[in-house]
Design an enzyme around this catalytic site. Sequence first.
Site, mmCIF file in Angstrom:
data_model
loop_
_atom_site.group_PDB
_atom_site.id
_atom_site.type_symbol
_atom_site.label_atom_id
_atom_site.label_comp_id
_atom_site.label_asym_id
_atom_site.label_seq_id
_atom_site.Cartn_x
_atom_site.Cartn_y
_atom_site.Cartn_z
ATOM 1 N N LYS A 1 0.851 -1.313 -0.064
ATOM 2 C CA LYS A 1 0.033 0.055 0.019
ATOM 3 C C LYS A 1 1.030 1.101 -0.065
ATOM 4 O O LYS A 1 1.949 1.279 0.671
ATOM 5 C CB LYS A 1 -0.874 -0.187 1.198
ATOM 6 C CG LYS A 1 -1.885 1.033 1.304
ATOM 7 C CD LYS A 1 -2.683 0.819 2.779
ATOM 8 C CE LYS A 1 -4.007 1.966 2.439
ATOM 9 N NZ LYS A 1 -4.884 1.823 3.726
ATOM 10 N N SER B 1 -9.938 2.400 2.633
ATOM 11 C CA SER B 1 -8.984 2.865 2.029
ATOM 12 C C SER B 1 -7.936 2.062 1.178
ATOM 13 O O SER B 1 -7.611 2.418 0.051
ATOM 14 C CB SER B 1 -8.064 4.016 2.792
ATOM 15 O OG SER B 1 -7.490 3.228 3.710
ATOM 16 N N SER C 1 -10.480 0.157 7.132
ATOM 17 C CA SER C 1 -9.826 0.287 5.578
ATOM 18 C C SER C 1 -9.131 -1.228 5.069
ATOM 19 O O SER C 1 -8.668 -1.110 3.969
ATOM 20 C CB SER C 1 -8.791 1.182 5.734
ATOM 21 O OG SER C 1 -9.450 2.606 5.986
#
Lengths: 95, 495
Positions: free
Chosen positions: B78, B158, B182
């Site tokens: 990420k 997210s 998330s």
Amino acid sequence: MSIDETTAARVAKLARIRVEPEALPALAQEFNTILGFIEQLAEVNVDGVEPMTSVTPQRLKRREDVVTDGDRQDEVLANAPDAREGFFAVPKVVE
Amino acid sequence: MTDLNALGLAEARDALRKGDVTSRELTEACIKAIDGASALNAFVHRTNDIALDQAAKADARLAEGDAPAMCGLPVGIKDLFCTKGVPSQAGSRILEGFLPQYESTVSQNLRDAGAVMLGKLNMDEFAMGSSNETSVYGNAVNPWRRAGEDTQLTPGGSSGGSAAAVAADLCLAATGTDTGGSIRQPAAFTGTVGIKPTYGRCSRWGVVAFASSLDQAGPMTKSVRDAAIMLGAMAGHDPRDSTSADLAVPDFEAALTGDIRGKKIGIPREYRMDGMPAEIEKLWSEGADMLRDAGAEIVDISLPHTKYALPAYYVIAPAEASSNLARYDGVRYGHRARLEQGDGITEMYEKTRAEGFGDEVKRRVMVGTYVLSAGFYDAYYNRARKVRTLIKRDFETVFADGIDCILTPATPSAAFGLGEMTDADPVAMYLNDVFTVTVNLAGLPGIALPTGQDAKGLPLGLQLIGRPWEEAELLSSAYALERAAGFVAKADKWW
């Protein structure tokens, strides 16, 4: 509690985010929607309840008060938008 | 044989150790899959050279019989994790061009365990969002579509790029982070598995901070076994994160017995929300039946302060964000606005932050500023922290009553269409986290896994919540549920 444009402008100033005057009414409206949602917390009886400081009960660790890192000027400055002579450069702060 | 990029971590690891495949072959298969998946916009910074170099080293280690847990396994990282010399923007314009001079502890742990980094994955800006639409890179796209439709759906947020990449077999697994849901919400939206461990299990060092008392890293994978393998590699004590727990990391994979006979699984009545779609309700009760059939005892429980979790979160998270994001000042790294003649340092800050932050980030920073400002600190911030204490106490009470694990839906719906929430007010988007956010506030481990599909064929997920530090037991319960649910569907390839 309702937020007007003056308050919205003051919050933007405190947060150091430029908001153009024409954007203030919409911003105040969004604040009011979010704060209206948060307002539910007023229903909860919190008498005698401690505010949480740490989600897992723990004492912060301590270490010996000695230098463990340093001499990294180049790395520290590597990403600066404006670095000169080993310093971060900014617009004039003091008249 | 399946395409190599479609393998999970466990299968690929076993094939590597047997010598049936090389890390180079796995890595090249993933690189090819990513080349063909630009429509998903999942990978936003590619690191092919690093990946191929790491694959070669992994193959050498494997040949020597020195194969740590993740040796040779290609994964995505990420964009929130700082990776040395590789762009790490947290999905924000304000970190454009930022090249970290250091490696986050979690990504370093993965490197040390032999993992191969394919690149950086799309995400909502500073992890603030539930649809990946706040990203400076533009949104990632869910590989899943509703049957017979070509509407583009959100992969969730997210960690939307991570979820899309894992679901579309662009990598074997990916890192995610979870502040209010998330990891778990995008996992549920894409038919993948995601675990947020106990707060303190994974180091936050080198992970761009959003709300420090809530942020935790975790793996996003194709199976519960893979989650156990990767969490073990990511976790561990780190002296550079003062909230990192000084506890041994158990062998999570070895603990996957799937034997849940006699375990007490709680069903919290407050999670049965008004207006909950019938298919979510059905998914949930079927999940409870599966666990009962596997020998667990299903117990009705109450978590009375659930309703107040989201409002408390939307005070605490913005408050912490407003403080954490104060560092983006245009001085030390990232974007600095072009200044006009006569502009001073205040104008530099204000213009830099106005240009560098997107709307949702600005909104949250300002809400946080407001709730921390003089006169409102007690009414909002302190009250929210007290409510947080009560939410944690709810969980402590049921665990003290003998509950081992709690079963809830992961999300209130299946993946929604990109752009569908554009006109909704911000609070409507926040409701996506209604089932996951309590877990962050209480610091507990939670795992989302796919157990069914909606009428349009989209994946739906359930969440299991465990006791603090008992990820091993939690993963084992999730393994039992995974086996019973037998979810094997994959998105049809259209990209």
